[in-house]
Design a protein around this motif. Structure first.
Motif, PDB file in Angstrom:
ATOM      1  N   ASP A 113      55.480 -22.001  12.307  1.00  0.00           N
ATOM      2  CA  ASP A 113      55.214 -21.336  11.036  1.00  0.00           C
ATOM      3  C   ASP A 113      56.037 -20.069  10.899  1.00  0.00           C
ATOM      4  O   ASP A 113      56.574 -19.538  11.851  1.00  0.00           O
ATOM      5  CB  ASP A 113      53.719 -21.049  10.839  1.00  0.00           C
ATOM      6  CG  ASP A 113      53.135 -20.091  11.872  1.00  0.00           C
ATOM      7  OD1 ASP A 113      53.901 -19.395  12.567  1.00  0.00           O
ATOM      8  OD2 ASP A 113      51.912 -20.048  11.984  1.00  0.00           O
ATOM      9  N   PHE A 114      56.183 -19.648   9.640  1.00  0.00           N
ATOM     10  CA  PHE A 114      56.733 -18.338   9.350  1.00  0.00           C
ATOM     11  C   PHE A 114      55.621 -17.342   9.634  1.00  0.00           C
ATOM     12  O   PHE A 114      54.524 -17.472   9.089  1.00  0.00           O
ATOM     13  CB  PHE A 114      57.087 -18.220   7.868  1.00  0.00           C
ATOM     14  CG  PHE A 114      58.394 -18.834   7.473  1.00  0.00           C
ATOM     15  CD1 PHE A 114      59.577 -18.176   7.712  1.00  0.00           C
ATOM     16  CD2 PHE A 114      58.428 -20.047   6.820  1.00  0.00           C
ATOM     17  CE1 PHE A 114      60.784 -18.720   7.312  1.00  0.00           C
ATOM     18  CE2 PHE A 114      59.622 -20.604   6.405  1.00  0.00           C
ATOM     19  CZ  PHE A 114      60.803 -19.939   6.666  1.00  0.00           C
ATOM     20  N   ASN A 115      55.862 -16.360  10.458  1.00  0.00           N
ATOM     21  CA  ASN A 115      54.844 -15.359  10.743  1.00  0.00           C
ATOM     22  C   ASN A 115      55.016 -14.138   9.855  1.00  0.00           C
ATOM     23  O   ASN A 115      56.113 -13.822   9.410  1.00  0.00           O
ATOM     24  CB  ASN A 115      54.900 -14.935  12.204  1.00  0.00           C
ATOM     25  CG  ASN A 115      54.389 -16.022  13.118  1.00  0.00           C
ATOM     26  OD1 ASN A 115      53.377 -16.650  12.823  1.00  0.00           O
ATOM     27  ND2 ASN A 115      55.086 -16.265  14.200  1.00  0.00           N
ATOM     28  N   ALA A 116      53.911 -13.444   9.613  1.00  0.00           N
ATOM     29  CA  ALA A 116      53.893 -12.157   8.905  1.00  0.00           C
ATOM     30  C   ALA A 116      54.491 -12.225   7.514  1.00  0.00           C
ATOM     31  O   ALA A 116      55.185 -11.322   7.083  1.00  0.00           O
ATOM     32  CB  ALA A 116      54.592 -11.079   9.742  1.00  0.00           C
ATOM     33  N   LEU A 117      54.212 -13.297   6.781  1.00  0.00           N
ATOM     34  CA  LEU A 117      54.601 -13.340   5.376  1.00  0.00           C
ATOM     35  C   LEU A 117      53.671 -12.432   4.591  1.00  0.00           C
ATOM     36  O   LEU A 117      52.538 -12.209   4.977  1.00  0.00           O
ATOM     37  CB  LEU A 117      54.502 -14.764   4.831  1.00  0.00           C
ATOM     38  CG  LEU A 117      55.507 -15.761   5.386  1.00  0.00           C
ATOM     39  CD1 LEU A 117      55.240 -17.139   4.809  1.00  0.00           C
ATOM     40  CD2 LEU A 117      56.923 -15.337   5.059  1.00  0.00           C
ATOM     41  N   GLU A 118      54.163 -11.960   3.478  1.00  0.00           N
ATOM     42  CA  GLU A 118      53.351 -11.068   2.664  1.00  0.00           C
ATOM     43  C   GLU A 118      52.791 -11.815   1.462  1.00  0.00           C
ATOM     44  O   GLU A 118      53.520 -12.507   0.766  1.00  0.00           O
ATOM     45  CB  GLU A 118      54.199  -9.895   2.172  1.00  0.00           C
ATOM     46  CG  GLU A 118      54.761  -9.050   3.296  1.00  0.00           C
ATOM     47  CD  GLU A 118      55.829  -8.098   2.805  1.00  0.00           C
ATOM     48  OE1 GLU A 118      56.085  -8.035   1.595  1.00  0.00           O
ATOM     49  OE2 GLU A 118      56.414  -7.417   3.647  1.00  0.00           O
ATOM     50  N   CYS A 119      51.505 -11.697   1.254  1.00  0.00           N
ATOM     51  CA  CYS A 119      50.860 -12.127   0.022  1.00  0.00           C
ATOM     52  C   CYS A 119      50.296 -10.838  -0.565  1.00  0.00           C
ATOM     53  O   CYS A 119      49.155 -10.473  -0.272  1.00  0.00           O
ATOM     54  CB  CYS A 119      49.777 -13.161   0.282  1.00  0.00           C
ATOM     55  SG  CYS A 119      50.405 -14.785   0.722  1.00  0.00           S
ATOM     56  N   PRO A 120      51.115 -10.097  -1.345  1.00  0.00           N
ATOM     57  CA  PRO A 120      50.705  -8.776  -1.821  1.00  0.00           C
ATOM     58  C   PRO A 120      49.332  -8.799  -2.484  1.00  0.00           C
ATOM     59  O   PRO A 120      49.028  -9.672  -3.286  1.00  0.00           O
ATOM     60  CB  PRO A 120      51.791  -8.406  -2.831  1.00  0.00           C
ATOM     61  CG  PRO A 120      52.987  -9.181  -2.369  1.00  0.00           C
ATOM     62  CD  PRO A 120      52.431 -10.472  -1.837  1.00  0.00           C
ATOM     63  N   GLY A 121      48.511  -7.840  -2.103  1.00  0.00           N
ATOM     64  CA  GLY A 121      47.168  -7.738  -2.656  1.00  0.00           C
ATOM     65  C   GLY A 121      46.220  -8.793  -2.126  1.00  0.00           C
ATOM     66  O   GLY A 121      45.099  -8.936  -2.608  1.00  0.00           O
ATOM     67  N   GLY A 122      46.676  -9.582  -1.118  1.00  0.00           N
ATOM     68  CA  GLY A 122      45.814 -10.601  -0.548  1.00  0.00           C
ATOM     69  C   GLY A 122      45.531 -11.759  -1.485  1.00  0.00           C
ATOM     70  O   GLY A 122      44.484 -12.394  -1.396  1.00  0.00           O
ATOM     71  N   VAL A 123      46.472 -12.030  -2.402  1.00  0.00           N
ATOM     72  CA  VAL A 123      46.280 -13.124  -3.366  1.00  0.00           C
ATOM     73  C   VAL A 123      47.386 -14.159  -3.193  1.00  0.00           C
ATOM     74  O   VAL A 123      48.422 -13.901  -2.581  1.00  0.00           O
ATOM     75  CB  VAL A 123      46.286 -12.601  -4.826  1.00  0.00           C
ATOM     76  CG1 VAL A 123      45.119 -11.644  -5.047  1.00  0.00           C
ATOM     77  CG2 VAL A 123      47.602 -11.916  -5.163  1.00  0.00           C
ATOM     78  N   ASP A 124      47.179 -15.351  -3.761  1.00  0.00           N
ATOM     79  CA  ASP A 124      48.197 -16.391  -3.717  1.00  0.00           C
ATOM     80  C   ASP A 124      49.523 -15.840  -4.226  1.00  0.00           C
ATOM     81  O   ASP A 124      49.551 -15.092  -5.208  1.00  0.00           O
ATOM     82  CB  ASP A 124      47.786 -17.585  -4.567  1.00  0.00           C
ATOM     83  CG  ASP A 124      46.627 -18.359  -3.963  1.00  0.00           C
ATOM     84  OD1 ASP A 124      46.209 -18.033  -2.839  1.00  0.00           O
ATOM     85  OD2 ASP A 124      46.147 -19.292  -4.623  1.00  0.00           O
ATOM     86  N   THR A 125      50.617 -16.215  -3.553  1.00  0.00           N
ATOM     87  CA  THR A 125      51.931 -15.670  -3.865  1.00  0.00           C
ATOM     88  C   THR A 125      52.962 -16.796  -3.903  1.00  0.00           C
ATOM     89  O   THR A 125      52.978 -17.654  -3.027  1.00  0.00           O
ATOM     90  CB  THR A 125      52.348 -14.640  -2.784  1.00  0.00           C
ATOM     91  OG1 THR A 125      51.351 -13.621  -2.728  1.00  0.00           O
ATOM     92  CG2 THR A 125      53.692 -14.031  -3.074  1.00  0.00           C
TER      93      THR A 125
END
Length: 160
Positions: A113-125
């Motif tokens: 997997d890709f680690n440490a991806l960002e989903c800003p605000g903890g929402v679907d991105t």
């Protein structure tokens, strides 16, 4: 800033899956093989990436980008882009908060997997992913580049 990870993914069918959420084996059962093109599932969270070879190990380089990289076809047979809707991890892991999972077709098979991806605000991105593929004397190699971007249609960028 880009980060790179290199994995070897054992493949026993002519494809693997990219998941933008928790792995769901039922999704595998809903899709039939569709040839050499990418197949984006209706949920926009699952993409089937075909391989050129079957019963092989794919050297898979995952590259996380801050923005869209310049197209560079040097040495690659073909390239595609697609959008994937990723969800924050349900199990909050401070080391790896979010993920896009890469999984072989067989249940219980190899995963990375890709680690440490960002989903800003903890929402679907929405993420945009570019897949380069080639086969050489060293075997099959794929490069997947990922960056946050609005949803766009699947694009075939080059076919050898």
């Amino acid at each position: 800033m880009a980060s790179r990870e290199i994995h070897e993914l054992a493949i026993d069918t002519p494809c693997y899956f990219v998941w933008g959420r928790t792995y769901d084996e039922d999704i595998l059962l809903q899709q039939e093989w569709s040839g050499e093109d990418l197949c984006v599932f209706p949920d926009s969270r699952t993409v089937m990436v075909p391989t050129h070879l079957e019963y092989t190990t794919v050297k898979l380089t995952l590259e996380r980008r801050g923005d869209a990289p310049v197209l560079d076809f040097e040495g690659w047979h073909d390239a595609y882009e697609f959008s994937l809707l990723a969800s924050p991890r349900a199990d909050a892991d401070p080391v790896s908060p979010d993920q896009i999972l890469i999984a072989a077709c067989d249940p219980g098979g190899d995963c990375c997997d890709f680690n440490a991806l960002e989903c800003p605000g903890g929402v679907d991105t929405w993420w945009r992913l570019r897949v380069y593929r080639r086969v050489s004397s060293a075997g099959e190699e794929h490069l997947i580049q990922a960056w946050i971007a609005d949803q766009q249609p699947v694009a075939r960028l080059r076919q050898h």
